[in-house]
Design an enzyme around this catalytic site. Structure first.
Site, PDB file in Angstrom:
ATOM      1  N   GLU A 118       0.946  -1.291  -0.062  1.00  0.00           N
ATOM      2  CA  GLU A 118       0.245  -0.002  -0.179  1.00  0.00           C
ATOM      3  C   GLU A 118       0.904   1.132  -0.179  1.00  0.00           C
ATOM      4  O   GLU A 118       1.781   1.261   0.427  1.00  0.00           O
ATOM      5  CB  GLU A 118      -1.038  -0.019   1.347  1.00  0.00           C
ATOM      6  CG  GLU A 118      -2.088  -0.927   1.199  1.00  0.00           C
ATOM      7  CD  GLU A 118      -2.854  -0.609   2.539  1.00  0.00           C
ATOM      8  OE1 GLU A 118      -2.527  -0.068   3.599  1.00  0.00           O
ATOM      9  OE2 GLU A 118      -3.883  -1.227   2.689  1.00  0.00           O
ATOM     10  N   LYS A 119       0.330   2.332  -0.431  1.00  0.00           N
ATOM     11  CA  LYS A 119       1.059   3.537  -0.340  1.00  0.00           C
ATOM     12  C   LYS A 119       1.262   4.092   1.147  1.00  0.00           C
ATOM     13  O   LYS A 119       0.174   3.527   1.955  1.00  0.00           O
ATOM     14  CB  LYS A 119       0.176   4.683  -0.859  1.00  0.00           C
ATOM     15  CG  LYS A 119       0.342   6.071  -0.721  1.00  0.00           C
ATOM     16  CD  LYS A 119       1.124   6.398  -2.078  1.00  0.00           C
ATOM     17  CE  LYS A 119       1.832   8.022  -1.701  1.00  0.00           C
ATOM     18  NZ  LYS A 119       3.297   8.023  -2.396  1.00  0.00           N
ATOM     19  N   TYR A 120       2.489   4.505   1.504  1.00  0.00           N
ATOM     20  CA  TYR A 120       2.468   4.636   2.997  1.00  0.00           C
ATOM     21  C   TYR A 120       1.916   6.019   3.241  1.00  0.00           C
ATOM     22  O   TYR A 120       2.729   6.952   2.526  1.00  0.00           O
ATOM     23  CB  TYR A 120       3.793   4.444   3.518  1.00  0.00           C
ATOM     24  CG  TYR A 120       4.138   4.853   4.954  1.00  0.00           C
ATOM     25  CD1 TYR A 120       3.597   3.903   5.790  1.00  0.00           C
ATOM     26  CD2 TYR A 120       4.791   5.934   5.219  1.00  0.00           C
ATOM     27  CE1 TYR A 120       3.885   4.262   7.188  1.00  0.00           C
ATOM     28  CE2 TYR A 120       5.018   6.079   6.497  1.00  0.00           C
ATOM     29  CZ  TYR A 120       4.651   5.278   7.277  1.00  0.00           C
ATOM     30  OH  TYR A 120       4.853   5.402   8.680  1.00  0.00           O
TER      31      TYR A 120
ATOM     32  N   HIS B 157      -5.636   7.984  12.490  1.00  0.00           N
ATOM     33  CA  HIS B 157      -6.530   6.654  12.720  1.00  0.00           C
ATOM     34  C   HIS B 157      -7.901   6.671  12.873  1.00  0.00           C
ATOM     35  O   HIS B 157      -8.196   7.310  14.234  1.00  0.00           O
ATOM     36  CB  HIS B 157      -5.908   5.683  13.650  1.00  0.00           C
ATOM     37  CG  HIS B 157      -6.703   4.152  13.436  1.00  0.00           C
ATOM     38  ND1 HIS B 157      -6.075   3.044  13.172  1.00  0.00           N
ATOM     39  CD2 HIS B 157      -7.908   3.773  14.207  1.00  0.00           C
ATOM     40  CE1 HIS B 157      -7.086   2.099  13.403  1.00  0.00           C
ATOM     41  NE2 HIS B 157      -8.186   2.670  13.932  1.00  0.00           N
TER      42      HIS B 157
ATOM     43  N   HIS C  48       1.977   0.567  16.695  1.00  0.00           N
ATOM     44  CA  HIS C  48       0.545   0.242  15.967  1.00  0.00           C
ATOM     45  C   HIS C  48      -0.588  -0.243  16.963  1.00  0.00           C
ATOM     46  O   HIS C  48      -1.205  -0.820  16.656  1.00  0.00           O
ATOM     47  CB  HIS C  48       0.914  -0.688  14.966  1.00  0.00           C
ATOM     48  CG  HIS C  48       1.788  -0.234  13.876  1.00  0.00           C
ATOM     49  ND1 HIS C  48       1.692   0.867  13.072  1.00  0.00           N
ATOM     50  CD2 HIS C  48       2.877  -0.845  13.231  1.00  0.00           C
ATOM     51  CE1 HIS C  48       2.618   1.057  12.310  1.00  0.00           C
ATOM     52  NE2 HIS C  48       3.462  -0.342  12.352  1.00  0.00           N
TER      53      HIS C  48
ATOM     54  N   GLU D  13     -11.933   0.201   9.621  1.00  0.00           N
ATOM     55  CA  GLU D  13     -10.708   1.423  10.124  1.00  0.00           C
ATOM     56  C   GLU D  13     -10.239   1.977   8.973  1.00  0.00           C
ATOM     57  O   GLU D  13     -10.286   1.395   7.711  1.00  0.00           O
ATOM     58  CB  GLU D  13      -9.549   0.317  10.979  1.00  0.00           C
ATOM     59  CG  GLU D  13      -9.919  -0.161  12.122  1.00  0.00           C
ATOM     60  CD  GLU D  13      -8.954  -0.609  12.981  1.00  0.00           C
ATOM     61  OE1 GLU D  13      -8.921  -0.876  13.843  1.00  0.00           O
ATOM     62  OE2 GLU D  13      -7.816  -1.094  12.083  1.00  0.00           O
TER      63      GLU D  13
ATOM     64  N   ARG E 100     -15.778  -7.725  15.374  1.00  0.00           N
ATOM     65  CA  ARG E 100     -15.780  -8.007  16.915  1.00  0.00           C
ATOM     66  C   ARG E 100     -16.039  -6.737  17.557  1.00  0.00           C
ATOM     67  O   ARG E 100     -15.959  -5.771  16.995  1.00  0.00           O
ATOM     68  CB  ARG E 100     -14.674  -8.805  17.361  1.00  0.00           C
ATOM     69  CG  ARG E 100     -13.390  -8.022  17.042  1.00  0.00           C
ATOM     70  CD  ARG E 100     -12.227  -8.333  17.839  1.00  0.00           C
ATOM     71  NE  ARG E 100     -11.041  -7.823  17.290  1.00  0.00           N
ATOM     72  CZ  ARG E 100     -10.684  -6.499  17.611  1.00  0.00           C
ATOM     73  NH1 ARG E 100     -11.173  -5.845  18.224  1.00  0.00           N
ATOM     74  NH2 ARG E 100      -9.347  -6.256  16.899  1.00  0.00           N
TER      75      ARG E 100
ATOM     76  N   VAL F 146     -11.838  -2.919  21.843  1.00  0.00           N
ATOM     77  CA  VAL F 146     -11.446  -2.708  23.295  1.00  0.00           C
ATOM     78  C   VAL F 146     -12.157  -1.373  23.584  1.00  0.00           C
ATOM     79  O   VAL F 146     -12.336  -1.076  24.770  1.00  0.00           O
ATOM     80  CB  VAL F 146      -9.717  -2.700  23.417  1.00  0.00           C
ATOM     81  CG1 VAL F 146      -9.288  -2.113  24.564  1.00  0.00           C
ATOM     82  CG2 VAL F 146      -9.507  -3.891  22.908  1.00  0.00           C
TER      83      VAL F 146
HETATM   84  P1  ADP Z   1      -3.318  -4.779  12.277  1.00  0.00           P
HETATM   85  O1  ADP Z   1      -4.261  -5.493  11.850  1.00  0.00           O
HETATM   86  O2  ADP Z   1      -1.866  -5.390  12.191  1.00  0.00           O
HETATM   87  O3  ADP Z   1      -3.500  -3.777  13.403  1.00  0.00           O
HETATM   88  P2  ADP Z   1      -3.894  -2.298  10.341  1.00  0.00           P
HETATM   89  O4  ADP Z   1      -3.778  -2.747   8.865  1.00  0.00           O
HETATM   90  O5  ADP Z   1      -4.968  -2.280  11.401  1.00  0.00           O
HETATM   91  O6  ADP Z   1      -2.647  -3.608  10.980  1.00  0.00           O
HETATM   92  O7  ADP Z   1      -2.610  -1.155  10.555  1.00  0.00           O
HETATM   93  C1  ADP Z   1      -2.352  -0.657  12.204  1.00  0.00           C
HETATM   94  C2  ADP Z   1      -1.581   0.662  11.910  1.00  0.00           C
HETATM   95  O8  ADP Z   1      -0.487   0.501  10.916  1.00  0.00           O
HETATM   96  C3  ADP Z   1      -2.671   1.860  11.582  1.00  0.00           C
HETATM   97  O9  ADP Z   1      -3.161   2.270  12.605  1.00  0.00           O
HETATM   98  C4  ADP Z   1      -1.457   2.463  11.057  1.00  0.00           C
HETATM   99  O10 ADP Z   1      -0.947   3.355  11.995  1.00  0.00           O
HETATM  100  C5  ADP Z   1      -0.514   1.846  10.611  1.00  0.00           C
HETATM  101  N1  ADP Z   1      -0.659   1.874   8.890  1.00  0.00           N
HETATM  102  C6  ADP Z   1      -1.396   0.619   8.383  1.00  0.00           C
HETATM  103  N2  ADP Z   1      -1.278   0.912   6.878  1.00  0.00           N
HETATM  104  C7  ADP Z   1      -0.800   1.882   6.719  1.00  0.00           C
HETATM  105  C8  ADP Z   1      -0.545   2.856   5.677  1.00  0.00           C
HETATM  106  N3  ADP Z   1      -0.970   2.435   4.198  1.00  0.00           N
HETATM  107  N4  ADP Z   1       0.020   4.025   5.692  1.00  0.00           N
HETATM  108  C9  ADP Z   1       0.648   4.409   7.004  1.00  0.00           C
HETATM  109  N5  ADP Z   1       0.369   3.626   8.043  1.00  0.00           N
HETATM  110  C10 ADP Z   1      -0.484   2.514   7.999  1.00  0.00           C
END
Ligand code: ADP
Length: 447
Positions: A200-202, A208, A235, A275, A291, A294
């Site tokens: 994915e694009k970062y 969040h 995270h 999310e 689900r 928290v």
């Molecule tokens: P997990 O299921 O392991 O918690 P997520 O997909 O929900 O993974 O991502 C968790 C966190 O990782 C996000 O809240 C964010 O902080 C970071 N993150 C995930 N994807 C990206 C993205 N494309 N760009 C920047 N940060 C990301």
């Protein structure tokens, strides 16, 4: 109507479910490992069954033991809480095969959303905006490098089976891609037994933002606004609030409707969370949790609903007790996660609680399974309580949090409470000016 339900969890969330059931006149069965024989959830439930030794894999994750506990006690339904078996589609299937009810969505919905690539494809098709990225899995380094150029660095490599922030690696440029790709794959393999990754694009400075949805399983669904969970360490969320300090009523209505329509279209049943990362006024879907979360109490506080009772009601086959129009936001709520951890390294500190005093008063809720003299076992996660405050507006909630934290006493183990005292002094926290990197940066120089 259920007469008796089994709670397949421990700690504060087991208490949360037992409390909801008791108010509905439903009897509860606690299950526990030998390490949890004197845990609060065992004391609070009407009945309890020991299901195995301390390691979760032999107790709280033991499907045969949990099914047997239902059969022995005559429980008709299982509430999984969060974590453990809550997002295990195989478990749901087995529960149903035994003529029991799983209080949650169907096995199929859990399976779809548990595979992040399938989840993204599904959401995209339902009109939910997603982070730009690969179309599905990325099998080779060459393909990963090609995508890096196409999407534009930085990119993030994520495990399709991922969860808990594991198996994610950022590549700032083509040189970093090789290492990031290989590490993400091997971490994914080790953690989830599946090395499939996607790209994915970062996003550099997102917040969040997650939308609480609720479906009746028959094509009806509502949204309960957003929670801002941007304050994260590795995270993992540590501080959550609702509504989001930067989301307007128009944005909420628009993204909320998109989410409610999406889950209605698939006949989703029960509570779910969609999310997003939110940057420059745009929402980008990252995953759906099938689900209870928290952090659900902040949503309960501002909408005045009981999400667990609603889950039970819908699992019984009843319609939801509210419509979208009934759901009006009242004030602002904040939750802080209190972990038994030593700062600044956040290392787990299980041990004996010598004194425990919970804060009270208007707008204060403490969800915790601690009690005086309780010994926190070393086998499970370090969350020992959630302090939730509700006020007329964000400022009132912050003042209330400060006051409530001052009343809280947890003696005998180190906790993350000092972190929250310090955060409340920060102008950025006071104004809500933070993104997903704020806390990590702050921790580098402040603890
Ligand atoms: P997990 O299921 O392991 O918690 P997520 O997909 O929900 O993974 O991502 C968790 C966190 O990782 C996000 O809240 C964010 O902080 C970071 N993150 C995930 N994807 C990206 C993205 N494309 N760009 C920047 N940060 C990301």
């Amino acid at each position: 109507m259920f007469d008796k339900i089994l709670v397949a969890n421990r700690g504060e969330i087991a208490l949360r479910v037992i409390r909801a059931a008791r108010e509905m006149g439903i009897h509860t069965v606690a299950v526990h490992s030998t390490a949890d024989a004197d845990a609060m959830h065992v004391r609070m439930a009407d009945e309890s069954v020991c299901i195995g030794p301390p390691p979760s894999s032999e107790s709280y994750l033991s499907i045969p033991s949990i099914i047997a506990a239902c059969e022995v006690t005559g429980a008709q339904a299982i509430h999984p809480g969060y974590g453990f078996l809550s997002e295990n589609a195989n478990f749901v299937q087995i529960v149903e095969d035994h003529g029991l009810t799983f209080i949650g969505p169907t096995a199929e919905h859990i399976r779809i959303m548990g595979d992040k690539i399938t989840a993204k494809d599904t959401m995209k098709a339902l009109g939910v905006p997603c982070v730009p990225g690969s179309d599905g899995g990325v099998p080779t380094l060459a393909e990963a490098k090609r995508l890096g150029e196409e999407i534009g660095y930085p990119v993030i490599i994520k495990a399709t089976a991922g969860g808990g922030g594991r198996g994610m690696k950022v590549a700032q440029n083509a040189t970093e891609m090789e290492r990031a790709f290989m590490t993400a794959r091997s971490e994914a393999k080790a953690a989830f037994g599946n090395d499939e990754v996607y790209i994915e694009k970062y996003l550099q400075t997102p917040r969040h933002i997650e939308i609480q949805v609720f479906g009746d399983g028959k094509g009806g669904a509502v949204h309960l606004g957003e929670r801002d969970c941007s304050l994260q360490r590795r995270h993992q969320k540590v501080f959550e609030e609702a509504p989001g300090p930067c989301i307007t009523a128009e944005e909420r209505a628009r993204i909320g409707k998109t989410c409610a329509d999406a889950v209605a279209a698939i006949n989703y049943a029960g509570a779910g969370t969609i999310e997003f990362l939110y940057e420059h006024g745009e929402f980008y879907f990252i995953e759906m949790n099938t689900r209870l979360q928290v952090e659900h109490p902040v949503t309960e506080a501002i909408f005045g609903v009981d999400l667990v009772q609603e889950q039970i009601r819908v699992a019984e086959g009843h319609p939801m007790s509210f419509t979208q129009d009934d759901l009006v936001i009242n004030g602002h709520a904040i939750e802080v996660r209190i972990n038994a951890e030593k700062l600044p390294e956040f290392s787990p500190r299980p041990g004996r609680i010598t004194q425990f005093h919970t804060p009270g008063g208007l707008g204060v809720r403490m969800d915790s399974a601690l009690y005086d003299g309780y010994t926190i076992p070393p086998y499970y996660d370090s969350l020992i309580g959630k302090l939730i405050v509700h006020g007329r507006d964000r400022n009132a909630a912050l003042n209330r949090l400060n006051r409530a934290l001052g009343e809280l006493i947890v003696d005998g183990v180190d906790t993350t409470v000092p972190l929250f005292h310090a955060l409340l002094q920060e102008p950025d926290i006071q104004t809500g000016n933070y993104n997903i990197h704020w806390l990590e940066n702050w921790l580098l120089t402040n603890l």
